[in-house]
Each structure stands twice: as C-alpha cells, then as structure tokens.
Design an enzyme around this catalytic site. Structure first.
Site, PDB file in Angstrom:
ATOM      1  N   CYS A   1     -14.430 -22.439 -78.534  1.00 26.18           N
ATOM      2  CA  CYS A   1     -13.708 -22.033 -77.359  1.00 26.18           C
ATOM      3  C   CYS A   1     -13.813 -20.209 -77.512  1.00 26.18           C
ATOM      4  O   CYS A   1     -14.175 -19.626 -77.081  1.00 26.18           O
ATOM      5  CB  CYS A   1     -13.429 -22.607 -76.634  1.00 26.18           C
ATOM      6  SG  CYS A   1     -12.077 -23.742 -77.810  1.00 26.18           S
TER       7      CYS A   1
ATOM      8  N   HIS B   1      -8.147 -19.318 -73.126  1.00 27.64           N
ATOM      9  CA  HIS B   1      -7.472 -18.798 -74.885  1.00 27.64           C
ATOM     10  C   HIS B   1      -8.005 -17.158 -74.224  1.00 27.64           C
ATOM     11  O   HIS B   1      -8.717 -16.169 -73.198  1.00 27.64           O
ATOM     12  CB  HIS B   1      -8.960 -18.635 -75.202  1.00 27.64           C
ATOM     13  CG  HIS B   1      -8.353 -20.347 -75.756  1.00 27.64           C
ATOM     14  ND1 HIS B   1      -7.983 -20.647 -75.463  1.00 27.64           N
ATOM     15  CD2 HIS B   1      -8.910 -21.011 -76.763  1.00 27.64           C
ATOM     16  CE1 HIS B   1      -8.506 -22.525 -75.432  1.00 27.64           C
ATOM     17  NE2 HIS B   1      -9.005 -22.261 -77.035  1.00 27.64           N
TER      18      HIS B   1
HETATM   19  N1  LIG Z   1     -11.046 -28.232 -74.575  1.00 26.17           N
HETATM   20  C1  LIG Z   1     -11.340 -27.216 -74.818  1.00 26.17           C
HETATM   21  O1  LIG Z   1     -10.860 -26.453 -74.585  1.00 26.17           O
HETATM   22  C2  LIG Z   1     -12.560 -27.584 -75.369  1.00 26.17           C
HETATM   23  C3  LIG Z   1     -13.160 -26.401 -75.591  1.00 26.17           C
HETATM   24  C4  LIG Z   1     -14.143 -26.138 -76.459  1.00 26.17           C
HETATM   25  C5  LIG Z   1     -14.670 -27.460 -76.931  1.00 26.17           C
HETATM   26  N2  LIG Z   1     -14.076 -28.530 -76.635  1.00 26.17           N
HETATM   27  C6  LIG Z   1     -14.749 -29.875 -77.535  1.00 26.17           C
HETATM   28  O2  LIG Z   1     -15.083 -30.958 -76.230  1.00 26.17           O
HETATM   29  C7  LIG Z   1     -14.570 -31.735 -76.774  1.00 26.17           C
HETATM   30  C8  LIG Z   1     -14.358 -32.355 -75.559  1.00 26.17           C
HETATM   31  O3  LIG Z   1     -12.396 -32.197 -75.460  1.00 26.17           O
HETATM   32  P1  LIG Z   1     -11.713 -31.947 -74.756  1.00 26.17           P
HETATM   33  O4  LIG Z   1     -10.370 -31.254 -74.244  1.00 26.17           O
HETATM   34  O5  LIG Z   1     -12.692 -32.977 -73.493  1.00 26.17           O
HETATM   35  O6  LIG Z   1     -11.032 -33.757 -75.047  1.00 26.17           O
HETATM   36  P2  LIG Z   1      -9.987 -34.751 -74.197  1.00 26.17           P
HETATM   37  O7  LIG Z   1      -9.451 -34.061 -72.585  1.00 26.17           O
HETATM   38  O8  LIG Z   1      -9.240 -35.326 -74.965  1.00 26.17           O
HETATM   39  O9  LIG Z   1     -11.807 -35.988 -73.589  1.00 26.17           O
HETATM   40  C9  LIG Z   1     -12.086 -36.575 -74.543  1.00 26.17           C
HETATM   41  C10 LIG Z   1     -12.938 -37.137 -74.050  1.00 26.17           C
HETATM   42  O10 LIG Z   1     -14.187 -37.916 -74.673  1.00 26.17           O
HETATM   43  C11 LIG Z   1     -13.882 -39.377 -74.544  1.00 26.17           C
HETATM   44  N3  LIG Z   1     -13.238 -40.637 -75.010  1.00 26.17           N
HETATM   45  C12 LIG Z   1     -12.375 -40.238 -75.954  1.00 26.17           C
HETATM   46  N4  LIG Z   1     -13.171 -41.420 -77.375  1.00 26.17           N
HETATM   47  C13 LIG Z   1     -14.895 -42.640 -76.898  1.00 26.17           C
HETATM   48  C14 LIG Z   1     -15.150 -43.128 -76.948  1.00 26.17           C
HETATM   49  N5  LIG Z   1     -14.729 -43.983 -78.165  1.00 26.17           N
HETATM   50  N6  LIG Z   1     -16.281 -43.602 -76.567  1.00 26.17           N
HETATM   51  C15 LIG Z   1     -16.475 -42.976 -74.966  1.00 26.17           C
HETATM   52  N7  LIG Z   1     -15.524 -41.975 -74.924  1.00 26.17           N
HETATM   53  C16 LIG Z   1     -14.676 -41.336 -75.338  1.00 26.17           C
HETATM   54  C17 LIG Z   1     -12.815 -39.348 -73.078  1.00 26.17           C
HETATM   55  O11 LIG Z   1     -12.958 -40.609 -72.194  1.00 26.17           O
HETATM   56  P3  LIG Z   1     -11.245 -41.194 -71.775  1.00 26.17           P
HETATM   57  O12 LIG Z   1     -10.542 -40.420 -70.729  1.00 26.17           O
HETATM   58  O13 LIG Z   1     -12.206 -42.889 -71.358  1.00 26.17           O
HETATM   59  O14 LIG Z   1     -10.715 -41.626 -73.277  1.00 26.17           O
HETATM   60  C18 LIG Z   1     -12.839 -38.253 -72.713  1.00 26.17           C
HETATM   61  O15 LIG Z   1     -13.400 -38.730 -71.421  1.00 26.17           O
HETATM   62  C19 LIG Z   1     -14.516 -32.069 -78.380  1.00 26.17           C
HETATM   63  O16 LIG Z   1     -15.430 -32.102 -79.204  1.00 26.17           O
HETATM   64  C20 LIG Z   1     -13.541 -31.067 -78.283  1.00 26.17           C
HETATM   65  O17 LIG Z   1     -13.537 -29.770 -79.324  1.00 26.17           O
HETATM   66  C21 LIG Z   1     -12.935 -28.292 -75.503  1.00 26.17           C
END
Ligand SMILES: NC(=O)c1ccc[n+]([C@@H]2O[C@H](COP(=O)([O-])OP(=O)(O)OC[C@H]3O[C@@H](n4cnc5c(N)ncnc54)[C@H](OP(=O)(O)O)[C@@H]3O)[C@@H](O)[C@H]2O)c1
Length: 339
Positions: free
Chosen positions: A131, A246
């Site tokens: 990001c 950010h």
């Molecule tokens: N947050 C940011 O600003 C950002 C920016 C760029 C990239 N990313 C990347 O995007 C990805 C998601 O990040 P996020 O911030 O959205 O994380 P998050 O809010 O923690 O969400 C994680 C998601 O993955 C699902 N999940 C977790 N374990 C799982 C499993 N075993 N099987 C199926 N689904 C599962 C969760 O489902 P449940 O709700 O059911 O647990 C939820 O939908 C990561 O790779 C992160 O590095 C994030």
C-alpha cells in the site's frame, strides 16, 4: 463481456472495500461470490441491491473454481499460498493483495497508472503492490518520467487499518482506554498505539539487513514497478494512531533539474493525483480529509536541495482504497478491457 468473480477475504477491511469498488465500476458482473473463513459463514454483504452470503473459501471444489473468470484475493499470504495455485490450475485469472508472489519474476506487480503494460496475455496471476509503495509511486512516477530518478528517501506515517480489521479494532479499543483508564491491548502493534507512534512495522527484514520488512517492500517493489533495478531507496516506516490513510514524506534526487512549478503541472495532469498547494495548517489536506477517496494527494512540493536536482513532497492516500482495493479493481478493469 459478463464476468464471474470471486472475492476471497470479503469480510476484511480490503475485501469489503473491493466489493464497494466493484459495485461502483462499470463492469458487467453476472456472478459475484464472496469467501472468507468459517467464522464468517453465512454473513451477508450487500452488492448492487442484493445481499450475498459469505462462503468458506476452502470448501470450493475444482469444478466450482472453473466457473470463475477472475478471483480477487485479500486474505493474507497464508491463504494465498494455499488457494491461489488452485484457482490458477482451474484457469482463473487472479489478482492478489498479499505480499507472497509480488517479487516473483513471472508475476507482474502493477499500479495501472504506471505499468499496466507489464501484464501480457499469458499472465494469469497479477500482484497488487504494498500500500505505501502504490501511494508513493503514484506521485513519483510522473516526476521520474520527466526528470529521471537517482534516489528515493521516504518516511512513512502508516494508519492502524493497514494491519487489517484487528489493527483498527486495537487502536479503537486503546483510544477508549486512554479516556476510561483501562489497560491497553498490544496484540497487533506490540505496544499501545494510542497517543503514540511505533517506528517499526512488521517482522524484521531478511537476515543481515537492518530494515524491517515493510521498508524492504518499499525498496524492492519500487525497483520492480519503476523498472529501475539499482534504484537506491532509503526508508523508515512508522505506524501512527490514524484510523485510515497512509502518508509519506518523500525526497527524490532526480537526474535532471525539475522546477517545483513544472513538477506541480505534471502532478496536476496525472490521472489519480491531486495537488494541494496550501501553506496553511487550517486548510492543508490531512489523512482525515483524504480517507475514503481514491485520489492520491500531493502537498508540500518544493525544491529539496540547494545545489543538486531534487524535490521534497508529502503524499497521502487511503491505503484501503488506492493502496489496495481500488488498485486491484482498476487492474481487473484493465484485464477485462483486453490486457
Ligand atoms: N489493510 C490494508 O490497508 C492493506 C493494504 C494493502 C494490502 N493489504 C493486504 O490485503 C490482505 C487482506 O488484508 P486486510 O487488511 O483486509 O485483513 P483483514 O481485515 O484481517 O481481513 C482478512 C480477511 O481474510 C479472511 N481470512 C482469514 N483467514 C482465512 C481463512 N483461513 N480462510 C478464508 N478466509 C480467511 C478473513 O475472514 P474472516 O472475517 O472470516 O476472519 C477476512 O475476510 C492482506 O494480504 C494484506 O497484506 C492490506
């Protein structure tokens, strides 16, 4: 063309926003299916006037996977390691938000405004960059194209939601505890982030290097996206108690001189960028103002050095939108249009 799309990690901060970006797009989506962990089974999320149930990603079989044209992953590297290969084997094109595949030579790492052309017809897996890297390069790329780039020096101010739903919840909890006098939660950030900042993000970088992994991501991914394999990047990543958006203080050393006014014109002309010329703390753009939008905002644009060519600038972008969800959906729009 009507599209059949799977969103994996639909209930997370990025996943929810991807559904919103898909909804707002012009894409003709015949079928959208949402997947998360067993914790979210049956939870409903809205899409274009319908309530769609969340299904469990691991329970899809090969036949069902073959029904999709595209899969958007936002569920972390562990799940991508397990499930991305199964979608690729089923002939589905995958756009992955996790960091796992970003540096693989055969995987294009794409910011559509900069390098959508890196995607060729045979590429089935496309990685969405880190990001902070997306937000920084949105501002740097037009300046690089005009004046060349020798060095990039960055300090980041990264929001709590960059660590997902759990990071945002921990900050909210600790902000309340600051008022109420309870004890702080530290599971996600290691220390109380409320009224604080933490100058270290993620695990340590590769052995023998002093940088943390987040700093290495900015260096390596910038080199790959800009096509400058030797670019010098010095970066310090800092977590701050901001909910979303950010920010980065950037200094670039350019090959040739670029006057701040010329740079301003380039930024104003670039798609997805906005320039804030404010010199007043009551008016200047802030993370709170930028949150929720898709524009990357550049402010504080000025000459960096007295006797060598370079510029300093402050860059902000909602890391859940342009730093993740919106960038991924823009890639999908580009692919659907024939890339
Ligand atoms: N947050 C940011 O600003 C950002 C920016 C760029 C990239 N990313 C990347 O995007 C990805 C998601 O990040 P996020 O911030 O959205 O994380 P998050 O809010 O923690 O969400 C994680 C998601 O993955 C699902 N999940 C977790 N374990 C799982 C499993 N075993 N099987 C199926 N689904 C599962 C969760 O489902 P449940 O709700 O059911 O647990 C939820 O939908 C990561 O790779 C992160 O590095 C994030």
């Amino acid at each position: 063309v009507t599209l059949r799309i799977a969103v994996i990690g639909a209930t997370g901060v990025v996943g929810r926003e991807m559904i919103d970006c898909l909804q707002a797009s012009d894409l003709d989506i015949a079928d959208l299916r949402l997947f998360a962990s067993p914790r979210s089974r049956g939870a409903e999320l809205g899409f274009r006037g319908r309530a769609l149930p969340c299904e469990v990603a691991d329970e899809l079989d090969g036949e069902e996977r073959r029904a999709f044209d595209y899969a958007l992953f936002a569920a972390g590297s562990d799940l991508s390691r397990r499930l991305v290969p199964t979608f690729l084997a089923a002939g589905v094109r995958v756009i992955d938000n996790a960091s796992l595949y970003r540096m693989e030579a055969e995987v294009p790492l794409v910011v559509p405004e900069i390098n959508l052309g890196a995607v060729k017809a045979h590429h089935q897996l496309i990685a969405n960059p880190n990001c902070s890297t997306i937000i920084a390069l949105m501002a740097v790329a037009p300046l690089q194209r005009a004046a060349g780039l020798r060095r990039l020096i960055a300090a980041t101010y990264q929001a709590a939601s960059g660590a997902g739903a759990a990071g945002l919840a921990e900050l909210e909890h600790n902000l309340r505890q600051t008022e109420e006098g309870g004890s702080a939660a530290t599971e996600v950030f290691g220390q109380n982030l409320a009224s604080n900042l933490i100058p270290w993000i993620g695990p340590p970088g590769a052995e023998g290097e002093a940088d943390c992994e987040e700093e290495q991501k900015l260096r390596r991914e910038s080199r790959k996206i800009l096509g400058l394999s030797d670019l010098e990047v010095s970066c310090t990543t800092v977590r701050v108690p901001v909910r979303r958006t950010h920010a980065l203080a950037l200094t670039i050393e350019t090959e040739s001189a670029l006057a701040p006014e010329e740079a301003a014109a380039l930024i104003e002309a670039a798609p997805g960028l906005a320039l804030d010329r404010s010199r007043d703390p009551r008016e200047i753009q802030t993370p709170q103002k930028v949150a929720g939008g898709d524009l990357v905002v550049v402010s504080r644009l000025r000459r960096a050095f007295e006797s060598s060519p370079g510029l300093s600038l402050f860059v902000m972008g909602d890391q859940i939108r342009k730093g993740a969800a919106q960038n991924a959906v823009q890639i999908l729009v580009g692919l659907a249009a024939g890339h």
